[in-house]
Motif scaffolding. Structure first.
Motif, PDB file in Angstrom:
ATOM      1  N   ASP A 139       0.818  -1.208   0.000  1.00  0.00           N
ATOM      2  CA  ASP A 139       0.000   0.000   0.000  1.00  0.00           C
ATOM      3  C   ASP A 139       0.855   1.263   0.000  1.00  0.00           C
ATOM      4  O   ASP A 139       0.404   2.327  -0.439  1.00  0.00           O
ATOM      5  CB  ASP A 139      -0.905   0.013   1.237  1.00  0.00           C
ATOM      6  CG  ASP A 139      -1.835  -1.188   1.268  1.00  0.00           C
ATOM      7  OD1 ASP A 139      -2.652  -1.332   0.341  1.00  0.00           O
ATOM      8  OD2 ASP A 139      -1.718  -2.002   2.209  1.00  0.00           O
ATOM      9  N   VAL A 140       2.071   1.152   0.504  1.00  0.00           N
ATOM     10  CA  VAL A 140       3.004   2.274   0.564  1.00  0.00           C
ATOM     11  C   VAL A 140       4.408   1.731   0.334  1.00  0.00           C
ATOM     12  O   VAL A 140       4.735   0.641   0.822  1.00  0.00           O
ATOM     13  CB  VAL A 140       2.967   2.984   1.944  1.00  0.00           C
ATOM     14  CG1 VAL A 140       3.948   4.151   1.972  1.00  0.00           C
ATOM     15  CG2 VAL A 140       1.561   3.462   2.275  1.00  0.00           C
ATOM     16  N   ARG A 147       0.489   4.684  -6.128  1.00  0.00           N
ATOM     17  CA  ARG A 147       0.284   4.553  -4.692  1.00  0.00           C
ATOM     18  C   ARG A 147       1.338   5.402  -3.971  1.00  0.00           C
ATOM     19  O   ARG A 147       2.370   5.744  -4.550  1.00  0.00           O
ATOM     20  CB  ARG A 147       0.382   3.095  -4.263  1.00  0.00           C
ATOM     21  CG  ARG A 147      -0.699   2.208  -4.883  1.00  0.00           C
ATOM     22  CD  ARG A 147      -0.500   0.761  -4.512  1.00  0.00           C
ATOM     23  NE  ARG A 147      -1.387  -0.124  -5.277  1.00  0.00           N
ATOM     24  CZ  ARG A 147      -1.266  -1.446  -5.295  1.00  0.00           C
ATOM     25  NH1 ARG A 147      -0.323  -2.051  -4.566  1.00  0.00           N
ATOM     26  NH2 ARG A 147      -2.092  -2.172  -6.020  1.00  0.00           N
ATOM     27  N   PRO A 148       1.111   5.727  -2.696  1.00  0.00           N
ATOM     28  CA  PRO A 148       2.005   6.644  -1.983  1.00  0.00           C
ATOM     29  C   PRO A 148       3.455   6.158  -1.921  1.00  0.00           C
ATOM     30  O   PRO A 148       3.726   4.994  -1.620  1.00  0.00           O
ATOM     31  CB  PRO A 148       1.395   6.724  -0.587  1.00  0.00           C
ATOM     32  CG  PRO A 148      -0.041   6.393  -0.796  1.00  0.00           C
ATOM     33  CD  PRO A 148      -0.058   5.359  -1.887  1.00  0.00           C
ATOM     34  N   ALA A 197       4.880   9.622   8.201  1.00  0.00           N
ATOM     35  CA  ALA A 197       4.517   9.765   6.791  1.00  0.00           C
ATOM     36  C   ALA A 197       3.703   8.578   6.298  1.00  0.00           C
ATOM     37  O   ALA A 197       2.792   8.743   5.473  1.00  0.00           O
ATOM     38  CB  ALA A 197       5.778   9.928   5.943  1.00  0.00           C
ATOM     39  N   VAL A 198       4.001   7.382   6.787  1.00  0.00           N
ATOM     40  CA  VAL A 198       3.231   6.192   6.400  1.00  0.00           C
ATOM     41  C   VAL A 198       1.788   6.336   6.875  1.00  0.00           C
ATOM     42  O   VAL A 198       0.838   6.053   6.121  1.00  0.00           O
ATOM     43  CB  VAL A 198       3.867   4.911   6.988  1.00  0.00           C
ATOM     44  CG1 VAL A 198       2.913   3.728   6.842  1.00  0.00           C
ATOM     45  CG2 VAL A 198       5.186   4.617   6.295  1.00  0.00           C
ATOM     46  N   GLU A 199       1.611   6.786   8.106  1.00  0.00           N
ATOM     47  CA  GLU A 199       0.261   6.958   8.651  1.00  0.00           C
ATOM     48  C   GLU A 199      -0.540   7.944   7.796  1.00  0.00           C
ATOM     49  O   GLU A 199      -1.717   7.699   7.457  1.00  0.00           O
ATOM     50  CB  GLU A 199       0.358   7.458  10.099  1.00  0.00           C
ATOM     51  CG  GLU A 199      -0.990   7.628  10.773  1.00  0.00           C
ATOM     52  CD  GLU A 199      -0.864   8.126  12.218  1.00  0.00           C
ATOM     53  OE1 GLU A 199      -1.916   8.330  12.867  1.00  0.00           O
ATOM     54  OE2 GLU A 199       0.280   8.315  12.677  1.00  0.00           O
ATOM     55  N   ASN A 225      -4.518   9.260   3.283  1.00  0.00           N
ATOM     56  CA  ASN A 225      -4.813  10.045   2.078  1.00  0.00           C
ATOM     57  C   ASN A 225      -3.956   9.551   0.911  1.00  0.00           C
ATOM     58  O   ASN A 225      -3.040  10.232   0.465  1.00  0.00           O
ATOM     59  CB  ASN A 225      -4.550  11.536   2.344  1.00  0.00           C
ATOM     60  CG  ASN A 225      -4.942  12.412   1.156  1.00  0.00           C
ATOM     61  OD1 ASN A 225      -5.678  11.978   0.257  1.00  0.00           O
ATOM     62  ND2 ASN A 225      -4.445  13.646   1.139  1.00  0.00           N
ATOM     63  N   PRO A 226      -4.251   8.372   0.383  1.00  0.00           N
ATOM     64  CA  PRO A 226      -3.418   7.787  -0.679  1.00  0.00           C
ATOM     65  C   PRO A 226      -3.462   8.556  -1.996  1.00  0.00           C
ATOM     66  O   PRO A 226      -2.581   8.370  -2.845  1.00  0.00           O
ATOM     67  CB  PRO A 226      -3.994   6.379  -0.841  1.00  0.00           C
ATOM     68  CG  PRO A 226      -5.392   6.469  -0.324  1.00  0.00           C
ATOM     69  CD  PRO A 226      -5.345   7.468   0.778  1.00  0.00           C
TER      70      PRO A 226
END
Length: 392
Positions: free
Chosen positions: A281-282, A299-300, A339-341, A346-347
């Motif tokens: 996801d990240v 993706r982020p 930053a991951v959170e 907010n992807p």
């Protein structure tokens, strides 16, 4: 005139005659050899190799001309039953095509069409790979991943604008990121992982100046303790603890596995990270081609700023700025966790920039393997197989 210049036309004529004779003897057979010094380099060529294996008329083999003793490790992810050739044996053989994803150059006295596929788009070691100071005219084909590198080669004088070697192909390795063959749930389920958990991939580049050496244990530990599923993909060179410049002299597997074992962690052992990019996801990196490849998934992306890495790896400023524009930049482990959170919350942030950059850096994603295969069959003077067989 030098002796080499006098002999060159004779050598070329002899090689051409050899090729023509082979085509007469076995008109429906072609031989291809793939040369790699790391498993990552083979991974760049693997989609093309797998496609060639579906054609019974083409005989393929692999070799590591620079590291033959490590061939089993380098080709560990290759299809079962492939022929691994010793470089000395290769010298005695005739090949129709020679593929490489780095500037390796095996000695092949009987000649072959030499094809360069490159192995990334990060702009590292710029004076060698992105704006080479030396000529690239010895290659018969240059399979450029994007227009930017092609223009850089022209600007540096490494090739001529009318060079017959120029081919804009894209990156076959990244086709699977966009062609629908892989899904997040499918990759995770196939590896006995519950798709319900947020999944974060940490993939730093190598050298002792990478984020791995500066804060890798803190980044991984912080992510594990935050409850994420944490995937770690190390560069091949970071696993070489005997080369201090590569790994800092550290056994990173031994260092990281106990940390990952504290929670839902996994150290990726395969050379190709593409399935794991799809599963994540990240993505967290410092400056690696894998970071740019991840943009294809929109993706982020989190970038750990490592100024000494940028300097020591001779990374062009243009590439630093491009990655910074498409990612969230952090400077330490605590900032990475934060930053991951935010990325998971907010992807869509920076989505437009990611998509625009991916479009620029990867020519025609999803069809690069098709283009590479078409070019290879052309140089081998062979018609495409209308009905591919199963991989041998």
């Amino acid at each position: 005139m030098k002796v080499g210049e006098l002999l060159s036309p004779v050598v070329h004529a002899a090689r051409d005659l050899d090729t023509r004779w082979q085509r007469v003897r076995r008109p429906d057979v072609r031989r291809v050899v793939l040369d790699a010094r790391t498993s990552m380099e083979y991974g760049m060529m693997a989609p093309v190799h797998r496609r060639l294996l579906t054609d019974s008329r083409i005989h393929t083999c692999v070799m590591s001309s620079e590291r033959p003793a490590r061939a089993s490790e380098i080709f560990r992810d290759a299809p079962a039953g492939i022929t691994v050739l010793d470089p000395r044996a290769a010298m005695m053989n005739h090949f129709d095509a020679y593929l490489a994803a780095d500037f390796v150059w095996a000695s092949l006295p009987r000649g072959a069409c030499r094809v360069q596929m490159f192995h990334g788009v990060a702009g590292k070691w710029s004076h060698i790979y992105d704006r080479p100071a030396s000529s690239m005219r010895q290659w018969d084909r240059l399979f450029f991943i994007n227009q930017r590198r092609l223009q850089n080669y022209l600007a540096s004088g490494a090739i001529d604008e009318d060079s017959p070697a120029i081919r804009l192909v894209g990156m076959p390795k990244s086709d699977c990121l966009v062609d629908g063959t892989l899904t997040r749930a499918g990759v995770l389920s196939a590896n006995d992982m519950d798709p319900a958990y947020p999944t974060v991939l940490y993939a730093p580049t190598w050298t002792r100046h990478s984020s791995l050496n500066a804060m890798g244990e803190d980044v991984v530990g912080g992510l594990v303790d935050a409850g994420y599923r944490v995937l770690v993909k190390l560069h091949d060179n970071s696993l070489d603890r005997n080369a201090v410049m590569n790994s800092g002299g550290i056994d990173w597997v031994a260092r990281l596995e106990p940390i990952l074992a504290r929670g839902r962690g996994h150290l990726i052992q395969t050379s190709d990270a593409s399935p794991w990019l799809v599963a994540s996801d990240v993505l967290i990196t410092d400056h690696s081609s894998i970071g740019f490849e991840y943009l294809l998934l929109d993706r982020p992306l989190i970038r750990i700023a490592m100024p000494e890495l940028i300097s020591s790896a001779d990374i062009g400023n243009e590439y630093v700025e491009l990655m910074a524009a498409a990612s969230t930049t952090v400077e330490d482990a605590r900032g990475t966790i934060t930053a991951v959170e935010r990325a998971l919350a907010n992807p869509a942030h920076l989505s437009e920039t990611r998509r625009a950059l991916a479009s620029e850096l990867f020519h025609g994603p999803g069809k690069a393997t098709d283009r590479a295969i078409g070019e290879l069959y052309s140089v081998m003077e062979m018609e495409l197989s209308p009905q591919p067989a199963a991989i041998r």
